[in-house]
Write an enzyme that holds these catalytic residues in place. Sequence first.
Site, PDB file in Angstrom:
ATOM      1  N   HIS A 165       1.079  -1.136   0.085  1.00 30.51           N
ATOM      2  CA  HIS A 165      -0.053  -0.004  -0.048  1.00 30.51           C
ATOM      3  C   HIS A 165       0.989   1.156   0.056  1.00 30.51           C
ATOM      4  O   HIS A 165       1.639   1.566   0.949  1.00 30.51           O
ATOM      5  CB  HIS A 165      -0.868   0.097   1.163  1.00 30.51           C
ATOM      6  CG  HIS A 165      -1.824  -1.258   1.335  1.00 30.51           C
ATOM      7  ND1 HIS A 165      -2.267  -1.798   2.414  1.00 30.51           N
ATOM      8  CD2 HIS A 165      -2.303  -1.924   0.203  1.00 30.51           C
ATOM      9  CE1 HIS A 165      -2.966  -3.042   2.127  1.00 30.51           C
ATOM     10  NE2 HIS A 165      -3.256  -2.696   0.728  1.00 30.51           N
ATOM     11  N   GLU A 168       1.376   4.152   2.454  1.00 29.69           N
ATOM     12  CA  GLU A 168       1.958   3.788   3.940  1.00 29.69           C
ATOM     13  C   GLU A 168       3.348   4.149   4.011  1.00 29.69           C
ATOM     14  O   GLU A 168       4.311   3.234   3.800  1.00 29.69           O
ATOM     15  CB  GLU A 168       1.562   2.539   4.369  1.00 29.69           C
ATOM     16  CG  GLU A 168      -0.116   2.451   4.328  1.00 29.69           C
ATOM     17  CD  GLU A 168      -0.527   1.005   4.276  1.00 29.69           C
ATOM     18  OE1 GLU A 168      -1.706   0.756   4.304  1.00 29.69           O
ATOM     19  OE2 GLU A 168       0.271  -0.210   4.359  1.00 29.69           O
ATOM     20  N   HIS A 258       3.280  -2.709   6.934  1.00 26.67           N
ATOM     21  CA  HIS A 258       2.064  -1.622   6.667  1.00 26.67           C
ATOM     22  C   HIS A 258       1.925  -0.542   7.679  1.00 26.67           C
ATOM     23  O   HIS A 258       2.640  -0.511   8.640  1.00 26.67           O
ATOM     24  CB  HIS A 258       0.623  -2.592   6.588  1.00 26.67           C
ATOM     25  CG  HIS A 258       0.549  -3.240   5.514  1.00 26.67           C
ATOM     26  ND1 HIS A 258      -0.200  -3.040   4.572  1.00 26.67           N
ATOM     27  CD2 HIS A 258       1.164  -4.568   5.310  1.00 26.67           C
ATOM     28  CE1 HIS A 258      -0.071  -4.198   3.644  1.00 26.67           C
ATOM     29  NE2 HIS A 258       0.710  -5.082   4.111  1.00 26.67           N
ATOM     30  N   GLU A 334       1.866  -3.461  11.378  1.00 22.41           N
ATOM     31  CA  GLU A 334       1.094  -2.345  11.361  1.00 22.41           C
ATOM     32  C   GLU A 334       1.696  -1.136  12.119  1.00 22.41           C
ATOM     33  O   GLU A 334       2.016  -1.184  13.537  1.00 22.41           O
ATOM     34  CB  GLU A 334      -0.300  -2.372  11.656  1.00 22.41           C
ATOM     35  CG  GLU A 334      -1.120  -3.044  10.717  1.00 22.41           C
ATOM     36  CD  GLU A 334      -1.422  -2.895   9.320  1.00 22.41           C
ATOM     37  OE1 GLU A 334      -1.547  -1.795   9.171  1.00 22.41           O
ATOM     38  OE2 GLU A 334      -1.912  -3.656   8.628  1.00 22.41           O
TER      39      GLU A 334
HETATM   40 ZN    ZN Z   1      -1.293  -1.540   4.323  1.00 19.47          ZN
END
Ligand code: ZN
Length: 379
Positions: A165, A168, A258, A334
């Site tokens: 992504h 990010e 992420h 994350e």
């Molecule tokens: Zn992500």
Amino acid sequence: MTPSINAAFDGGNIHFVAVDGQRIDLEIVRDHGSDFYQWFYFRAAGLREGRWTFRIVNAGGSAYPMGWPGYRTRASTDRGAWRQIETRYDDGVLAFDWDGADGDVVWFAYFAPYTTERHASLIARFANAPGFTHRELGRSLDGQPIDLLTVGSGSRPAWIYARQHPGESMCEWLMEGALERLADATDPTTRALLDAFTFHLVPNMNPDGTRRGHLRTNAAGVNLNREWHAPSAERSPEVLGVLSAMDGTGVAYAMDVHGDEAIPANFIAGFEGIPNWTDAQGELFYEFGRRLAAHTPDFQTERGYGKAAAGRANLSMSTNQIAERFGAVAMTLEMPFKDHDLNPDPEFGWSPERSKALAHATLETLATMIDLIPSGGRR
Ligand code: ZN
């Protein structure tokens, strides 16, 4: 003089709507071919007269509107230091102010950017460094290389890959920290890791989204972390290249890096619900989280995502696919766009420097688990 708003650069994203007095209205642009948007990065010039209010008027329709309450915009006048500034979110509008006395030209971003140009410099720095090898795992839809850096001589294949992504951006800061640590041959922890593991690092899985200023998708509007069950050259050559290389090496340990828009904390997500789940494999994931939380105040295990029920894992997501396919100790890391609230930094929030430090902490934790992680991991 009317201020000038510009995002026509590497990673930029904003659409100018209108200026009315000292108020500047803007919109974030959707990822090409999709409805996702949240990443913004733009320059504002000509601000020296007075105090300006910037309003992102379509913030309420973004991919994760729950990401805006408690969020603070990053601003920089030197494109090096990205400080938090007071930010308001009301009625679907994200607003922040800038006083011209603090700078006539300023850059605003959702998070400290990590641009395509900086990625190129990262590859230049490590591709030819002692102990490292570089390989291209194919090309993106826009024709950019998917870069792999490999270091170490151990029997356990470890894959650390980031930025499926592209918005990010903290992910590639973390990768820079991981590469720096793994390049430090004088460090005993690094030496132990390189003896036990062969590290395969993909610092940026989505160079097209990065350059285009996307939040979540590649050049075709495809979310790469929903492609791992069946990647294709047409939709997701980035995943196809990485997964094919993983099939070649096998995987013992994997971390997919992420950023999370809403949760103000660092956490990991595992692979509960995969068909091949065993408690022994799952316990190694949980043990990693416990040890990392004990090792650094910048990690915790209380807050995070819910777990899939038995047999209900989504195998289109990389962590589940890799845990299922290879029996690997796999995890999704994350990091917050906001801050790690248990150990906050009012000036910078979660930041590039702290992302890099967290990379060190994850490697130090992995080093304590060398004897626990099976070297197996072939398909
Ligand atoms: Zn992500």
